[in-house]
Design a protein around this motif. Structure first.
Motif, PDB file in Angstrom:
ATOM      1  N   THR A  30       0.823  -1.206   0.000  1.00 53.59           N
ATOM      2  CA  THR A  30       0.000   0.000   0.000  1.00 53.59           C
ATOM      3  C   THR A  30       0.859   1.259   0.000  1.00 53.59           C
ATOM      4  OG1 THR A  30      -1.763  -1.175   1.155  1.00 53.59           O
ATOM      5  CG2 THR A  30      -1.829   1.227   1.240  1.00 53.59           C
ATOM      6  N   ARG A  34       2.242   4.271  -3.122  1.00 54.44           N
ATOM      7  CA  ARG A  34       2.125   5.720  -2.915  1.00 54.44           C
ATOM      8  C   ARG A  34       3.487   6.399  -2.812  1.00 54.44           C
ATOM      9  NH1 ARG A  34      -2.068   3.047  -1.757  1.00 54.44           N
ATOM     10  NH2 ARG A  34      -4.162   3.879  -1.668  1.00 54.44           N
ATOM     11  N   TRP A  36       6.310   5.349  -1.098  1.00 59.43           N
ATOM     12  CA  TRP A  36       7.085   5.152   0.123  1.00 59.43           C
ATOM     13  C   TRP A  36       7.972   3.923  -0.011  1.00 59.43           C
ATOM     14  CZ3 TRP A  36       6.500   7.270   5.294  1.00 59.43           C
ATOM     15  CH2 TRP A  36       5.661   8.385   5.346  1.00 59.43           C
TER      16      TRP A  36
END
Length: 61
Positions: A30, A34, A36
């Motif tokens: 997840t 994004r 990271w």
């Protein structure tokens, strides 16, 4: 790129790094989607001396 370092005890760390710890795998996917980076790191000595309690589920007795 932002970095999240997750410190895990010695029982959880190998599973997280291998992708066999479902929540940590979901977290890494997840956040990775994004932008990271997620790193699984060994926890300090205090965490090894005090592992988390067993999970409590609705089916526990």
């Amino acid at each position: 790129m932002p970095m999240l370092r997750v410190h895990l005890n010695r029982q959880m760390l190998p599973a997280a790094r291998a992708g066999r710890f479902p929540f940590m795998a979901l977290l890494a996917r997840t956040l990775g989607a994004r932008g990271w980076d997620v790193a699984f790191e060994p926890a300090g000595p205090a965490a090894h001396d005090n592992p988390p309690p067993p999970a409590i589920t609705p089916f526990s007795t």
